[in-house]
Scaffold this motif. Structure first.
Motif, short mmCIF file in Angstrom:
data_model
loop_
_atom_site.label_atom_id
_atom_site.label_comp_id
_atom_site.label_asym_id
_atom_site.label_seq_id
_atom_site.Cartn_x
_atom_site.Cartn_y
_atom_site.Cartn_z
N SER A 79 -37.43 20.04 16.75
CA SER A 79 -37.34 21.49 16.87
C SER A 79 -37.47 21.96 18.32
N GLU A 80 -38.05 21.13 19.18
CA GLU A 80 -38.20 21.50 20.58
C GLU A 80 -36.91 21.26 21.39
N GLN A 81 -36.00 20.49 20.80
CA GLN A 81 -34.74 20.20 21.47
C GLN A 81 -33.60 20.94 20.79
N GLU A 82 -32.85 21.74 21.53
CA GLU A 82 -31.80 22.57 20.94
C GLU A 82 -30.40 22.14 21.36
N TRP A 83 -30.24 20.90 21.77
CA TRP A 83 -28.93 20.45 22.21
C TRP A 83 -28.03 20.14 20.99
N LEU A 84 -26.74 20.19 21.22
CA LEU A 84 -25.77 19.74 20.22
C LEU A 84 -24.52 19.24 20.92
N ILE A 85 -23.85 18.31 20.26
CA ILE A 85 -22.60 17.76 20.78
C ILE A 85 -21.59 17.76 19.64
N ASP A 86 -20.52 18.53 19.78
CA ASP A 86 -19.45 18.57 18.79
C ASP A 86 -18.28 17.71 19.26
N VAL A 87 -17.72 16.95 18.34
CA VAL A 87 -16.59 16.08 18.66
C VAL A 87 -15.37 16.58 17.89
N HIS A 88 -14.41 17.14 18.61
CA HIS A 88 -13.16 17.64 18.03
C HIS A 88 -12.03 16.66 18.33
N GLU A 89 -10.97 16.76 17.55
CA GLU A 89 -9.82 15.87 17.75
C GLU A 89 -8.52 16.67 17.69
N TYR A 90 -7.64 16.41 18.65
CA TYR A 90 -6.29 16.95 18.55
C TYR A 90 -5.37 15.82 18.11
N TYR A 91 -4.80 15.94 16.93
CA TYR A 91 -3.97 14.90 16.32
C TYR A 91 -2.50 15.29 16.43
N TRP A 92 -1.75 14.57 17.26
CA TRP A 92 -0.36 14.93 17.52
C TRP A 92 0.64 13.85 17.09
N ALA A 93 0.18 12.73 16.52
CA ALA A 93 1.05 11.60 16.20
C ALA A 93 2.28 11.96 15.36
N PRO A 94 2.16 12.82 14.34
CA PRO A 94 3.34 13.12 13.53
C PRO A 94 4.49 13.77 14.30
N ASN A 95 4.18 14.37 15.43
CA ASN A 95 5.23 15.04 16.21
C ASN A 95 6.25 14.07 16.78
N THR A 96 5.83 12.82 17.04
CA THR A 96 6.74 11.86 17.67
C THR A 96 7.10 10.68 16.77
N GLU A 97 6.37 10.49 15.67
CA GLU A 97 6.57 9.31 14.84
C GLU A 97 7.95 9.31 14.19
N ASN A 98 8.67 8.18 14.38
CA ASN A 98 9.99 7.96 13.79
C ASN A 98 11.00 9.05 14.17
N LYS A 99 10.85 9.61 15.36
CA LYS A 99 11.75 10.68 15.78
C LYS A 99 12.89 10.17 16.67
N ILE A 100 12.74 8.98 17.26
CA ILE A 100 13.71 8.50 18.24
C ILE A 100 14.16 7.09 17.86
N SER A 101 15.43 6.82 18.03
CA SER A 101 15.99 5.52 17.65
C SER A 101 15.86 4.52 18.80
N VAL A 102 16.02 3.23 18.45
CA VAL A 102 15.93 2.18 19.47
C VAL A 102 17.00 2.36 20.56
N PRO A 103 18.28 2.64 20.22
CA PRO A 103 19.26 2.86 21.29
C PRO A 103 18.88 4.02 22.21
N GLU A 104 18.28 5.08 21.66
CA GLU A 104 17.87 6.22 22.49
C GLU A 104 16.73 5.83 23.42
#
Length: 407
Positions: A79-104
């Motif tokens: 109770s004497e310590q009032e610190w906190l650490i929040d861990v957020h995540e930005y998830y962007w993988a679906p934006n690029t997954e399977n979007k570009i072909s090997v020749p490209e």
């Protein structure tokens, strides 16, 4: 509860980490899981009394629709310590997954190779070429890695159709005897089996690094940056959490997204006269890049203006100038004043790199940052590129730089 050690150091204030993952087949919450679990190990080692919670928050997308963000909070049970650490995540993988072909992907690599060779062969760029060849790390990349990657992609593009067809026929024949993931479409599965991880990794980089407004992939890059910026602003404005400091941490290509997000904030702050918005930016205290290809990405982008287009070149330099070294910017008698005035001088930038990580390196193109070499044991390649996540010294360094106060 963990027994409190009287000699322990305690985190200070209210901190938020915004994690941005790198290339590869990422799943939601994986980045957060890796980071939070290893941060917990560090706190266990320090014998700090803490608890771990799962929290949710309502967030908005660039489209205007809402989504529910899950994040984790570490806070003290004392109770004497009032610190906190929040861990957020930005998830962007679906934006690029399977979007570009090997020749490209191959076309992108060849254009990049040809463009960089052409750029450094210009007479007015001889001083830049001399600087490049004077740096051993950049010389290696310039002379070998990009060429080898292009050769590999050419060979793979040639054998890929036959390889995938052969694997498809095998999966089709043995499919009735298999279970689990093999029950999906044999043609779809053949692509996953036939395509090495390196090609998928390069595909993510190719999509993100394409800045040509005529390319359909330009929208993918814009969407990634828009969503990253919106989430960062939501975290900064969160009245309930009321963070004292927000730290962006990006791995691999995620470090480029983190950098570009801050660069966009610099542009926005230059356009805004709202003092409240500028005060919010003061909460951004750190930028952590690890396994970062930022120097290489800057190297790719340097051929965005044709020879003689000194006006266009200078404008592009202004729009991508966050912490860029003055000597890295072309000297010109015109446009001596940059209209982009960055309000992020308080950001402490730390770049972690490992010599057996082929993606990362000592960042030389930028200024006002600390380059920290890691010394964990990992083989060259993917293992070296991912080793940061589980290295105890990485979390110890982050805590020392951003979290602790002595008592």
């Amino acid at each position: 509860m963990i027994d409190q050690n009287t000699s322990a150091r305690f985190p200070k204030g209210r901190t938020a980490f915004l994690l941005i993952h790198g290339v590869g087949q990422q799943n939601p919450l994986e980045t957060m899981d890796y980071f939070a679990r290893n941060l917990l190990k560090h706190f266990h080692k320090q014998k700090l009394p803490f608890k771990l919670e799962h929290l949710i928050a309502r967030r908005r997308l660039s489209t205007g629709s809402y989504w529910t963000e899950s994040f984790v909070r570490l806070s003290s049970t004392d109770s004497e310590q009032e610190w906190l650490i929040d861990v957020h995540e930005y998830y962007w993988a679906p934006n690029t997954e399977n979007k570009i072909s090997v020749p490209e992907i191959l076309q992108w690599a060849e254009r990049t190779l040809e463009g960089t060779i052409e750029f450094y062969n210009r007479k007015d760029n001889k001083d830049l070429l001399d600087q490049l060849l004077a740096n051993k790390n950049r010389t290696s990349f310039f002379k070998y890695r990009l060429r080898l990657l292009t050769i590999f992609l050419r060979i793979f593009n040639f054998v890929y159709p036959a390889l995938r067809t052969g694997i498809w026929l095998i999966l089709l024949l043995i499919g009735p005897f298999l279970r689990g993931s093999f029950l999906q479409s044999a043609w779809k599965l053949s692509k996953e089996v036939a395509t090495p991880p390196l090609v998928n990794f390069v595909g993510d980089v190719a999509i993100y690094s394409i800045t040509d407004p005529k390319s359909p992939y330009r929208k993918v890059r814009q969407q990634i940056l828009e969503e990253s910026l919106i989430l960062l602003k939501a975290i900064l404005k969160d009245k309930q959490a009321n963070y004292d400091q927000v730290i962006l941490a990006g791995h691999s290509l995620g470090s480029c997204i983190a950098y570009d997000t801050l660069n966009l904030l610099c542009i926005e702050s230059s356009l805004s006269q709202d003092e409240n918005k500028r005060l919010l930016l003061k909460k951004i205290k750190g930028l952590v890049t690890f396994g970062s290809p930022l120097d290489k990405m800057a190297f790719f982008f340097r051929d965005m203006a044709q020879e003689g287009q000194y006006i266009r070149r200078r404008i592009l330099e202004h729009l991508n100038s966050f912490r860029t070294k003055p000597e890295s910017v072309r000297q010109s008698p015109y446009f001596t004043q940059n209209p982009v005035i960055c309000q992020l001088d308080q950001v402490h930038w730390v770049n972690y790199y490992y010599l057996k990580d082929p993606i990362s390196g000592h960042l030389d193109y930028y200024e006002n940052l600390d380059n920290v070499e890691m010394h964990y044991q990992a083989s060259w390649g993917v293992e070296g590129h991912l080793g940061y996540w589980t290295d105890p010294s990485f979390y110890e360094s982050l805590a020392d730089r951003f979290l602790y106060i002595s008592r």
